[in-house]
Design a protein around this motif. Sequence first.
Motif, mmCIF file in Angstrom:
data_model
loop_
_atom_site.group_PDB
_atom_site.id
_atom_site.type_symbol
_atom_site.label_atom_id
_atom_site.label_comp_id
_atom_site.label_asym_id
_atom_site.label_seq_id
_atom_site.Cartn_x
_atom_site.Cartn_y
_atom_site.Cartn_z
ATOM 1 N N LEU A 150 -1.586 1.088 3.940
ATOM 2 C CA LEU A 150 -1.429 -0.171 4.924
ATOM 3 C C LEU A 150 -0.842 0.444 6.647
ATOM 4 O O LEU A 150 -1.825 0.664 7.943
ATOM 5 C CB LEU A 150 -0.272 -1.313 5.040
ATOM 6 N N SER A 151 -0.591 2.427 6.022
ATOM 7 C CA SER A 151 0.068 3.114 7.743
ATOM 8 C C SER A 151 -1.390 3.500 8.131
ATOM 9 O O SER A 151 -1.164 4.229 9.817
ATOM 10 C CB SER A 151 1.647 3.754 6.639
ATOM 11 N N ASN A 152 -2.490 3.390 7.656
ATOM 12 C CA ASN A 152 -3.161 4.156 7.613
ATOM 13 C C ASN A 152 -4.216 3.622 8.860
ATOM 14 O O ASN A 152 -5.306 3.889 9.124
ATOM 15 C CB ASN A 152 -3.914 4.911 6.850
ATOM 16 N N LEU A 153 -3.710 1.805 8.735
ATOM 17 C CA LEU A 153 -4.878 1.515 9.309
ATOM 18 C C LEU A 153 -4.875 1.236 10.721
ATOM 19 O O LEU A 153 -4.471 1.256 11.915
ATOM 20 C CB LEU A 153 -4.553 -0.450 9.436
ATOM 21 N N ARG A 154 -5.948 1.318 11.132
ATOM 22 C CA ARG A 154 -6.502 0.861 12.938
ATOM 23 C C ARG A 154 -7.626 0.762 13.068
ATOM 24 O O ARG A 154 -8.580 0.070 12.164
ATOM 25 C CB ARG A 154 -7.335 2.796 13.170
ATOM 26 N N ILE A 155 -7.457 -0.243 14.356
ATOM 27 C CA ILE A 155 -7.876 -1.105 15.743
ATOM 28 C C ILE A 155 -9.640 -0.266 15.378
ATOM 29 O O ILE A 155 -9.209 0.761 16.030
ATOM 30 C CB ILE A 155 -7.629 -1.851 16.169
ATOM 31 N N ARG A 166 -6.146 -6.994 14.606
ATOM 32 C CA ARG A 166 -4.805 -7.224 14.613
ATOM 33 C C ARG A 166 -4.164 -8.311 13.966
ATOM 34 O O ARG A 166 -2.883 -7.868 13.281
ATOM 35 C CB ARG A 166 -4.398 -7.923 16.589
ATOM 36 N N ALA A 167 -4.089 -9.477 13.743
ATOM 37 C CA ALA A 167 -4.032 -10.348 13.150
ATOM 38 C C ALA A 167 -4.319 -10.229 11.827
ATOM 39 O O ALA A 167 -3.093 -10.510 10.876
ATOM 40 C CB ALA A 167 -4.150 -11.892 13.251
ATOM 41 N N ALA A 168 -5.554 -9.699 11.493
ATOM 42 C CA ALA A 168 -6.091 -9.516 9.896
ATOM 43 C C ALA A 168 -4.178 -8.646 8.997
ATOM 44 O O ALA A 168 -3.837 -8.082 8.711
ATOM 45 C CB ALA A 168 -6.997 -9.078 9.106
ATOM 46 N N PHE A 169 -4.789 -7.629 10.331
ATOM 47 C CA PHE A 169 -3.506 -6.211 9.734
ATOM 48 C C PHE A 169 -1.948 -6.737 9.696
ATOM 49 O O PHE A 169 -1.121 -6.300 8.933
ATOM 50 C CB PHE A 169 -2.927 -4.817 10.367
ATOM 51 N N ALA A 170 -1.515 -7.433 10.908
ATOM 52 C CA ALA A 170 -0.471 -8.183 10.140
ATOM 53 C C ALA A 170 -0.117 -8.956 9.225
ATOM 54 O O ALA A 170 1.321 -9.401 8.319
ATOM 55 C CB ALA A 170 -0.029 -9.017 11.841
ATOM 56 N N TYR A 171 -1.095 -9.791 8.908
ATOM 57 C CA TYR A 171 -1.038 -10.946 7.863
ATOM 58 C C TYR A 171 -0.897 -10.088 6.521
ATOM 59 O O TYR A 171 -0.251 -10.435 5.735
ATOM 60 C CB TYR A 171 -2.635 -11.457 7.760
ATOM 61 N N MET A 172 -1.596 -8.604 6.490
ATOM 62 C CA MET A 172 -1.688 -7.683 5.119
ATOM 63 C C MET A 172 -0.055 -7.383 4.965
ATOM 64 O O MET A 172 0.359 -6.699 4.150
ATOM 65 C CB MET A 172 -2.340 -6.824 5.471
ATOM 66 N N LYS A 173 0.672 -6.494 6.022
ATOM 67 C CA LYS A 173 1.897 -6.064 6.197
ATOM 68 C C LYS A 173 2.929 -6.951 6.357
ATOM 69 O O LYS A 173 3.948 -6.718 5.867
ATOM 70 C CB LYS A 173 1.582 -5.337 7.525
ATOM 71 N N GLN A 174 2.523 -8.262 5.624
ATOM 72 C CA GLN A 174 3.723 -9.267 5.429
ATOM 73 C C GLN A 174 4.168 -8.922 3.612
ATOM 74 O O GLN A 174 5.123 -9.349 3.444
ATOM 75 C CB GLN A 174 3.195 -10.788 5.102
#
Length: 237
Positions: A150-155, A166-174
Amino acid sequence: MLTKAEFDWIVSKVDPLAESVSAVQMEGGISSLIYKVALKTSGKIKYVIVRMIDDKQWLKEEKDLICHEAASLNHVGKIGNIPTPRWIASDVRGKHCRYPALLMGMLPGTVVLQSDNQPMWLEKMAKTLHAIHQIPANDFSWKYYAYHPLSNLRIPNWTKVPDAWRAAFAYMKQGTPAYEPVFLHRDFHPNNVLWEGENVSGVVDWVNACVGPAGIDLGHCRYNLAMLYGVSAAELF
């Protein structure tokens, strides 16, 4: 084309008295060279498949790929409820072949990407995936891990909806949802399912099989279906 050493290895593992007839490179292999080999044994033509992994980066990252797929085929083969290739032999270090290689039986059927009855086609693929997830998994050595941290995710810079990303990444990081581990194919999609008529005749490419959350297989196949046929096909699946 296969080399003489490769033909000799294949013959020695299938039937030392067999005669090599032909070898045809098959389409579809992204990280591997895949050949359909015809041998004449006991007066009959027998077909086998040899897969040679020529992706150096993949081999560097996962040194046990050939052992992994051999274990997958033998694990699934013991169950007997999913048509899968029969493992014959492995050349783990590429001693006999140009690259690390796995020799297996050939399944009947072909890939179907344009079905005349898509709902039926999707339903039978879904039932096949469900059956894979029923295979006992407790004693299988390979476990699921994420290919992309997840730390490698970039928009992506091409998107017109960065807020959605941004919202999808935030959800995944939960965090990872709770799940019951099942046996995964890990690369289940239409190109790895074979058909004879309206029936599934086999599932191939088991090099990534592991134990983990069923949603990984489901999501991967849905992504492929959405890219090929649209979101409605992924939803129906």
